[in-house]
Design a protein around this motif. Structure first.
Motif, PDB file in Angstrom:
ATOM      1  N   THR A  22      -7.139  15.053  36.515  1.00 53.33           N
ATOM      2  CA  THR A  22      -5.952  14.616  37.273  1.00 53.33           C
ATOM      3  C   THR A  22      -5.963  13.383  37.478  1.00 53.33           C
ATOM      4  O   THR A  22      -4.916  12.220  37.454  1.00 53.33           O
ATOM      5  N   THR A  25      -5.955  10.746  34.641  1.00 49.20           N
ATOM      6  CA  THR A  25      -4.592  10.718  34.272  1.00 49.20           C
ATOM      7  C   THR A  25      -3.827   9.483  35.239  1.00 49.20           C
ATOM      8  O   THR A  25      -3.221   8.605  35.018  1.00 49.20           O
ATOM      9  N   THR A 170      -0.944   8.643  28.095  1.00 51.70           N
ATOM     10  CA  THR A 170      -2.157   8.966  28.550  1.00 51.70           C
ATOM     11  C   THR A 170      -2.837  10.181  28.004  1.00 51.70           C
ATOM     12  O   THR A 170      -4.032  10.316  27.928  1.00 51.70           O
ATOM     13  N   ALA A 171      -1.770  11.317  28.043  1.00 51.99           N
ATOM     14  CA  ALA A 171      -2.486  12.460  27.441  1.00 51.99           C
ATOM     15  C   ALA A 171      -2.888  12.382  25.942  1.00 51.99           C
ATOM     16  O   ALA A 171      -3.752  12.922  25.440  1.00 51.99           O
ATOM     17  N   GLY A 174      -6.133  10.662  25.955  1.00 50.85           N
ATOM     18  CA  GLY A 174      -7.145  11.532  26.451  1.00 50.85           C
ATOM     19  C   GLY A 174      -7.631  12.393  25.287  1.00 50.85           C
ATOM     20  O   GLY A 174      -8.792  12.935  25.287  1.00 50.85           O
ATOM     21  N   LEU A 181      -6.123  14.456  31.701  1.00 53.43           N
ATOM     22  CA  LEU A 181      -5.629  15.841  31.191  1.00 53.43           C
ATOM     23  C   LEU A 181      -5.352  16.118  29.898  1.00 53.43           C
ATOM     24  O   LEU A 181      -5.576  17.527  29.427  1.00 53.43           O
ATOM     25  N   GLY A 182      -5.184  15.082  28.812  1.00 51.23           N
ATOM     26  CA  GLY A 182      -5.155  15.370  27.788  1.00 51.23           C
ATOM     27  C   GLY A 182      -6.489  15.730  27.096  1.00 51.23           C
ATOM     28  O   GLY A 182      -6.402  16.765  26.205  1.00 51.23           O
ATOM     29  N   THR A 198      -5.219  24.817  29.076  1.00 48.81           N
ATOM     30  CA  THR A 198      -4.195  23.804  28.540  1.00 48.81           C
ATOM     31  C   THR A 198      -2.826  24.340  29.349  1.00 48.81           C
ATOM     32  O   THR A 198      -2.036  23.041  29.632  1.00 48.81           O
ATOM     33  N   ALA A 201      -2.935  22.123  32.603  1.00 49.37           N
ATOM     34  CA  ALA A 201      -2.905  20.777  32.551  1.00 49.37           C
ATOM     35  C   ALA A 201      -1.774  20.338  32.058  1.00 49.37           C
ATOM     36  O   ALA A 201      -1.128  19.227  32.533  1.00 49.37           O
ATOM     37  N   MET A 202      -0.818  21.283  31.165  1.00 52.46           N
ATOM     38  CA  MET A 202       0.371  20.745  30.886  1.00 52.46           C
ATOM     39  C   MET A 202       1.292  20.807  32.313  1.00 52.46           C
ATOM     40  O   MET A 202       2.154  19.963  32.375  1.00 52.46           O
ATOM     41  N   ILE A 205       1.137  17.500  34.327  1.00 49.94           N
ATOM     42  CA  ILE A 205       1.635  16.577  33.741  1.00 49.94           C
ATOM     43  C   ILE A 205       3.122  16.867  34.019  1.00 49.94           C
ATOM     44  O   ILE A 205       3.841  15.761  34.226  1.00 49.94           O
TER      45      ILE A 205
END
Length: 226
Positions: A22, A25, A170-171, A174, A181-182, A198, A201-202, A205
């Motif tokens: 995080t 990102t 950025t994701a 990544g 986070l990506g 996953t 992370a989503m 974001i």
């Protein structure tokens, strides 16, 4: 806490990694937004003032800038990451990591934001510009006191749009080794079949996007003339 551990069994074991991702990102988003924001705003203003209807028309300059913006806007970001690999390595010494990702993020965002700035500023009332010229205002005064001041609400809107797009980039960066986070979603969540990683992370974001949109809407209301 036990409920969270049950719902997110894999995430509960890697909270430090989630926090680190995080921060990475946020780092990529904030730094690239500042650099691309300054350069993109300058480029957007340059496009506006050198246009045939601008305060200092210059067809040659405008056409060159316009074509460059169109070209770089048309390059998919994933391809851009590889195309400017030599430039990235020359600037930061490596092409891997979140600092290296700043170069393609900035290069990819500048033309997008510049075009958004241009679209926002051309909507400024020509009558206000003519009045400022009639009062003897210099071109610099018109840029800062007319274009940027009168177009501020629209500039905020396009800035929010660009920032949200940047978070998405950025994701994507990544996912190809830039961290953040990506990278977490792909390298752990997808490749190790840990879907809860996953999802988290989503969600993080999405929270970032909602915060940016909310702050942008509030600033727009505060700066819109009543």
């Amino acid at each position: 806490m036990s409920f969270i551990n049950k719902m997110l069994p894999n995430v509960s074991l890697i909270w430090p990694d989630v926090w680190q991702a995080t921060l990475e990102t946020l780092y990529m988003t904030i730094v690239s937004a500042i650099i691309a924001g300054i350069l993109g705003l300058a480029l957007g203003v340059w496009l506006v003032v050198t246009d045939q209807n601008g305060i200092t028309p210059h067809p040659v300059t405008y056409n060159i800038l316009d074509k460059l913006v169109n070209i770089f806007r048309s390059i998919p970001f994933v391809i851009l990451l590889t195309v400017i690999y030599p430039l990235t390595k020359a600037i930061v010494g490596t092409s891997i990591g979140n600092t290296a990702a700043l170069v393609p993020l900035v290069v990819g965002t500048i033309p997008f934001y510049a075009r958004q700035v241009q679209t926002a500023l051309v909507q400024v009332d020509p009558g206000v510009i003519e009045a400022a010229q009639a009062m003897g205002a210099s071109n610099v005064d018109i840029i800062f006191r007319v274009y940027l001041r009168e177009g501020l609400p629209d500039l905020i809107r396009v800035s929010v749009l660009t920032l949200i797009s940047l978070i998405g980039l950025t994701a994507m960066a990544g996912a190809v080794g830039a961290g953040g986070l990506g990278n977490l979603a792909v390298s752990i969540g997808y490749q190790r079949y840990q879907s809860d990683v996953t999802i988290v992370a989503m969600l993080i974001i999405l929270v970032m996007v909602f915060l940016v949109q909310g702050i942008g809407d509030w600033l727009t209301r505060r700066t819109t003339h009543v």
